[in-house]
Scaffold this active site. Structure first.
Site, PDB file in Angstrom:
ATOM      1  N   LYS A  84      51.635  41.442  34.290  1.00 28.14           N
ATOM      2  CA  LYS A  84      50.948  41.409  35.594  1.00 28.14           C
ATOM      3  C   LYS A  84      51.680  40.469  36.560  1.00 28.14           C
ATOM      4  CE  LYS A  84      48.519  38.273  36.409  1.00 28.14           C
ATOM      5  NZ  LYS A  84      47.189  38.048  35.888  1.00 28.14           N
TER       6      LYS A  84
ATOM      7  N   THR B 213      47.030  40.972  24.362  1.00 27.60           N
ATOM      8  CA  THR B 213      46.886  41.438  25.747  1.00 27.60           C
ATOM      9  C   THR B 213      47.770  40.637  26.682  1.00 27.60           C
ATOM     10  OG1 THR B 213      44.593  42.082  25.317  1.00 27.60           O
ATOM     11  CG2 THR B 213      45.208  41.741  27.617  1.00 27.60           C
ATOM     12  N   CYS B 214      47.739  39.325  26.566  1.00 28.88           N
ATOM     13  CA  CYS B 214      48.432  38.451  27.522  1.00 28.88           C
ATOM     14  C   CYS B 214      49.902  38.839  27.661  1.00 28.88           C
ATOM     15  CB  CYS B 214      48.289  36.997  27.073  1.00 28.88           C
ATOM     16  SG  CYS B 214      49.277  35.856  28.033  1.00 28.88           S
TER      17      CYS B 214
ATOM     18  N   GLU C  11      49.714  18.954  50.035  1.00 27.71           N
ATOM     19  CA  GLU C  11      49.339  17.637  50.564  1.00 27.71           C
ATOM     20  C   GLU C  11      48.013  17.681  51.319  1.00 27.71           C
ATOM     21  OE1 GLU C  11      51.871  15.887  53.652  1.00 27.71           O
ATOM     22  OE2 GLU C  11      52.574  17.890  54.184  1.00 27.71           O
TER      23      GLU C  11
ATOM     24  N   TYR D  94      38.905  39.779  38.646  1.00 26.20           N
ATOM     25  CA  TYR D  94      40.312  39.367  38.589  1.00 26.20           C
ATOM     26  C   TYR D  94      41.269  40.558  38.640  1.00 26.20           C
ATOM     27  CZ  TYR D  94      39.551  34.585  36.609  1.00 26.20           C
ATOM     28  OH  TYR D  94      39.233  33.279  36.378  1.00 26.20           O
ATOM     29  N   ILE D  95      41.051  41.513  37.699  1.00 22.79           N
ATOM     30  CA  ILE D  95      42.060  42.565  37.529  1.00 22.79           C
ATOM     31  C   ILE D  95      42.091  43.485  38.741  1.00 22.79           C
ATOM     32  CG2 ILE D  95      42.760  44.517  36.066  1.00 22.79           C
ATOM     33  CD1 ILE D  95      41.660  43.032  33.655  1.00 22.79           C
TER      34      ILE D  95
ATOM     35  N   CYS E  45      48.485  39.036  31.330  1.00 22.02           N
ATOM     36  CA  CYS E  45      49.026  37.958  32.169  1.00 22.02           C
ATOM     37  C   CYS E  45      50.515  38.093  32.496  1.00 22.02           C
ATOM     38  CB  CYS E  45      48.822  36.607  31.485  1.00 22.02           C
ATOM     39  SG  CYS E  45      47.323  36.453  30.526  1.00 22.02           S
TER      40      CYS E  45
ATOM     41  N   HIS F 196      55.399  15.665  51.199  1.00 16.01           N
ATOM     42  CA  HIS F 196      55.551  16.218  52.540  1.00 16.01           C
ATOM     43  C   HIS F 196      56.883  16.924  52.702  1.00 16.01           C
ATOM     44  CE1 HIS F 196      54.583  16.526  56.759  1.00 16.01           C
ATOM     45  NE2 HIS F 196      55.809  16.108  57.037  1.00 16.01           N
TER      46      HIS F 196
ATOM     47  N   GLU G  65      43.889  41.714  41.645  1.00 23.27           N
ATOM     48  CA  GLU G  65      45.326  41.554  41.352  1.00 23.27           C
ATOM     49  C   GLU G  65      46.054  42.887  41.479  1.00 23.27           C
ATOM     50  OE1 GLU G  65      45.198  37.634  38.449  1.00 23.27           O
ATOM     51  OE2 GLU G  65      45.403  39.580  37.505  1.00 23.27           O
TER      52      GLU G  65
HETATM   53  P1  NDP Z   1      35.643  40.929  35.536  1.00 19.56           P
HETATM   54  O1  NDP Z   1      34.492  40.717  34.652  1.00 19.56           O
HETATM   55  O2  NDP Z   1      36.337  39.768  36.121  1.00 19.56           O
HETATM   56  O3  NDP Z   1      35.223  41.907  36.719  1.00 19.56           O
HETATM   57  C1  NDP Z   1      34.623  43.125  36.460  1.00 19.56           C
HETATM   58  C2  NDP Z   1      34.285  43.769  37.777  1.00 19.56           C
HETATM   59  O4  NDP Z   1      33.824  45.071  37.559  1.00 19.56           O
HETATM   60  C3  NDP Z   1      33.194  43.021  38.514  1.00 19.56           C
HETATM   61  O5  NDP Z   1      33.486  43.065  39.880  1.00 19.56           O
HETATM   62  C4  NDP Z   1      31.956  43.839  38.170  1.00 19.56           C
HETATM   63  O6  NDP Z   1      30.970  43.792  39.170  1.00 19.56           O
HETATM   64  C5  NDP Z   1      32.528  45.228  38.109  1.00 19.56           C
HETATM   65  N1  NDP Z   1      31.760  46.106  37.236  1.00 19.56           N
HETATM   66  C6  NDP Z   1      31.362  45.865  35.971  1.00 19.56           C
HETATM   67  N2  NDP Z   1      30.682  46.914  35.474  1.00 19.56           N
HETATM   68  C7  NDP Z   1      30.655  47.843  36.459  1.00 19.56           C
HETATM   69  C8  NDP Z   1      30.076  49.127  36.560  1.00 19.56           C
HETATM   70  N3  NDP Z   1      29.410  49.679  35.544  1.00 19.56           N
HETATM   71  N4  NDP Z   1      30.223  49.799  37.715  1.00 19.56           N
HETATM   72  C9  NDP Z   1      30.897  49.261  38.749  1.00 19.56           C
HETATM   73  N5  NDP Z   1      31.457  48.037  38.707  1.00 19.56           N
HETATM   74  C10 NDP Z   1      31.334  47.337  37.583  1.00 19.56           C
HETATM   75  O7  NDP Z   1      36.603  41.864  34.689  1.00 19.56           O
HETATM   76  P2  NDP Z   1      38.115  42.248  34.829  1.00 19.56           P
HETATM   77  O8  NDP Z   1      38.185  43.566  34.175  1.00 19.56           O
HETATM   78  O9  NDP Z   1      38.607  42.089  36.226  1.00 19.56           O
HETATM   79  O10 NDP Z   1      38.832  41.152  33.948  1.00 19.56           O
HETATM   80  C11 NDP Z   1      38.333  40.776  32.664  1.00 19.56           C
HETATM   81  C12 NDP Z   1      38.578  39.331  32.419  1.00 19.56           C
HETATM   82  O11 NDP Z   1      39.950  39.112  32.123  1.00 19.56           O
HETATM   83  C13 NDP Z   1      38.303  38.428  33.610  1.00 19.56           C
HETATM   84  O12 NDP Z   1      36.954  38.082  33.717  1.00 19.56           O
HETATM   85  C14 NDP Z   1      39.149  37.233  33.302  1.00 19.56           C
HETATM   86  O13 NDP Z   1      38.451  36.356  32.463  1.00 19.56           O
HETATM   87  C15 NDP Z   1      40.332  37.829  32.563  1.00 19.56           C
HETATM   88  N6  NDP Z   1      41.497  37.928  33.453  1.00 19.56           N
HETATM   89  C16 NDP Z   1      42.083  36.781  33.895  1.00 19.56           C
HETATM   90  C17 NDP Z   1      43.159  36.814  34.746  1.00 19.56           C
HETATM   91  C18 NDP Z   1      43.770  35.561  35.233  1.00 19.56           C
HETATM   92  O14 NDP Z   1      43.559  34.516  34.631  1.00 19.56           O
HETATM   93  N7  NDP Z   1      44.530  35.602  36.322  1.00 19.56           N
HETATM   94  C19 NDP Z   1      43.716  38.081  35.201  1.00 19.56           C
HETATM   95  C20 NDP Z   1      43.016  39.235  34.706  1.00 19.56           C
HETATM   96  C21 NDP Z   1      41.956  39.135  33.858  1.00 19.56           C
HETATM   97  P3  NDP Z   1      29.878  42.604  39.278  1.00 19.56           P
HETATM   98  O15 NDP Z   1      30.603  41.426  39.850  1.00 19.56           O
HETATM   99  O16 NDP Z   1      28.872  43.171  40.201  1.00 19.56           O
HETATM  100  O17 NDP Z   1      29.378  42.381  37.885  1.00 19.56           O
END
Ligand code: NDP
Length: 455
Positions: free
Chosen positions: A52, A43-44, A443, A180-181, A49, A438, A184
């Site tokens: 993205k 995936t990365c 800082e 996160y996703i 990553c 600086h 972003e």
């Molecule tokens: P996340 O778990 O971070 O976020 C999922 C989001 O979807 C949450 O806001 C969640 O809400 C919501 N959600 C989940 N189920 C439902 C549903 N049935 N209906 C409506 N909303 C829902 O997942 P992502 O897909 O964004 O990313 C997966 C993982 O990948 C991340 O947790 C991270 O670890 C990794 N990642 C890291 C990145 C980085 O390092 N920059 C970049 C992208 C991904 P709620 O909060 O209410 O549960």
């Protein structure tokens, strides 16, 4: 050494964790094969990553061009053009280059790469098509896959996987989710001129991040034109010609050119026969392992996104180092999950390491909170209304810095260094006696003198 097996180790999945485990183990002199059905780098490298971040760079350049005006550059608006297919094609070329690097790294280390879909036959045997391969140890490193909630019209909804190959940018888009996703991609789309709406079911997105960071980020994203709607979710989607009609949980409807779900990722273990062999899965679908990445079956280990630990590339890499040492080295070491630094590449970035204020309040006594918000120097001349936030969470009795959080350009770059200091147990006094670089934003982390709260 392979005890009559074909290999000492078979790794299923050539993503970040699998490749690192295969390479490190082969370098210890054992015979290793890695099986991959899709693409080297996981995936990365392919749909995460790396592409993205390239999209984030591409998206931010629109602002950079606008900001140049304040520095004396004239960039007539009507001459600015953006071509999405060029960005996607150049990104694809770079990803292919990285796929090649991964191949050479594996082959250079003596790892056999087997292309195909793996299924476990018994605790020491894997089938790939008609071939059967045996190994002393088998590691499952097949990663995760986006989940889209099961609603009517689900088939109209894209995930991050498809977004990386979108043929054309729509004029309007809806991003569903608040992790996160979602943030972003909302930033990427808005930066590229797409009218973007982010829908999140809770009161404030980015659950799990520091509250100050979450609300500050919401303000910054709104300033950039992203329509953030909280407390609402999608009930159904239907396709209407080239656009989509969305029924929302509040009874309203909206029409958009694209719907993307970023609603979490599940462990990708389909077809592996894990449960049939006695490997336990949790109620969330993760492979259950102990502190040594050991499943219920002695010869089978697992690591990375599918074991329920933070789904981050550096976590999988760290796990692979520990597991390789355990299987083929001195057996010492466990994975330390404290102080994992992380960045969200929204615009501006979030960088964070250690505990949020809310987490620290649950486990520690009196805290001192240091916080500063300011306009970054670059925007004094660009005129852009963008602000940065920095925050330190300090345990009063020990002076220990428990958390460092930032919203601002290059926040991910900045927290990496702070993570080293915090891992070494830095106190606020250490931050105070460190000279600043600086003039930088970073800082501010060593010049915040007055606590905004102490309770
Ligand atoms: P996340 O778990 O971070 O976020 C999922 C989001 O979807 C949450 O806001 C969640 O809400 C919501 N959600 C989940 N189920 C439902 C549903 N049935 N209906 C409506 N909303 C829902 O997942 P992502 O897909 O964004 O990313 C997966 C993982 O990948 C991340 O947790 C991270 O670890 C990794 N990642 C890291 C990145 C980085 O390092 N920059 C970049 C992208 C991904 P709620 O909060 O209410 O549960």
């Amino acid at each position: 050494m392979s005890d009559n097996h074909d290999y000492d180790l078979i790794v299923i999945g050539a993503g970040s964790g699998g490749v690192r485990l295969a390479r490190m183990s082969a370098q210890r002199g054992v015979k290793v094969a890695v099986i991959e059905s899709r693409y080297l780098g996981g995936t990365c490298v392919n749909v995460g990553c790396v592409p993205k971040k390239l999209f984030v760079y591409g998206s931010h350049m629109g602002e950079d061009i606008e900001d140049a005006g304040g520095y004396g550059w004239s960039v007539p608006k009507d001459q600015i053009r953006f071509d999405w297919p060029t960005l996607v094609a150049n990104k694809n070329t770079e990803i292919e280059r990285l796929n090649g690097i991964y191949r050479r790294l594996l082959e250079g280390a003596g790892v056999t790469i087997i292309e195909g879909t793996a299924a476990l036959v018994d605790p020491h045997t894997v089938a790939v098509g008609d071939r059967k391969l045996s190994a002393r140890h088998i590691t499952i490193a097949t990663g995760s896959w986006p989940v889209t909630p099961d609603i009517p019209g689900k088939e109209c909804i894209l995930t991050s996987n498809e977004m990386f190959y979108l043929p054309q940018l729509p004029r309007t888009a809806v991003v569903w989710g608040g992790g996160y996703i979602a943030v972003e991609f909302a930033g990427i789309l808005a930066g590229l001129g797409v009218e973007t709406t982010l829908l999140y079911r809770g009161e404030l997105f980015l659950r799990g991040f520091d509250e100050d960071i979450r609300s500050f980020m919401a303000d910054e994203m709104r300033k950039k034109g992203v329509d953030l709607r909280f407390g609402v979710t999608i009930d159904s989607v239907s396709s209407e010609g080239a656009s989509y009609s969305i029924a929302l949980s509040d009874g309203s409807q909206m029409t958009t050119g694209l719907v993307m779900a970023a609603t979490g990722r599940r462990a990708l273990v389909d077809g592996l026969n894990l449960e049939e062999l006695g490997v336990q899965l949790s109620s969330a679908g993760h492979v259950v392992v102990d502190d040594h990445f050991q499943t219920e079956v002695p010869s089978i280990t697992a690591l990375g996104d599918l074991i329920g630990t933070p789904q981050l590339t550096p976590v999988a890499l760290g796990q692979a180092m520990v597991l390789s040492r355990r299987l083929f080295g001195d057996g010492e070491g466990t994975m330390d999950y404290t102080c994992i630094p992380t960045a969200v590449f929204c615009q501006p970035n979030i960088g964070t390491v250690g505990l949020t204020e809310e987490e620290a309040r649950k486990s520690y006594g009196k805290l001192r909170i240091y916080r500063t918000a300011f306009k970054p120097m670059k925007h004094t001349l660009s005129g852009r209304d963008e602000r940065s936030l920095m925050k330190l969470v300090v345990e009063d009795s020990t002076d220990r810095v428990l958390g460092a959080h930032m919203v601002g350009p290059d926040a991910g770059e900045i927290v990496q260094g702070l993570a080293v200091a915090m891992k070494a147990g830095a106190t606020k006094a250490h931050f105070d006696c460190t000279l600043g670089v600086h003039p930088t934003s970073a800082e501010e982390f060593v010049t915040m003198r007055e606590a905004v709260s102490s309770d």
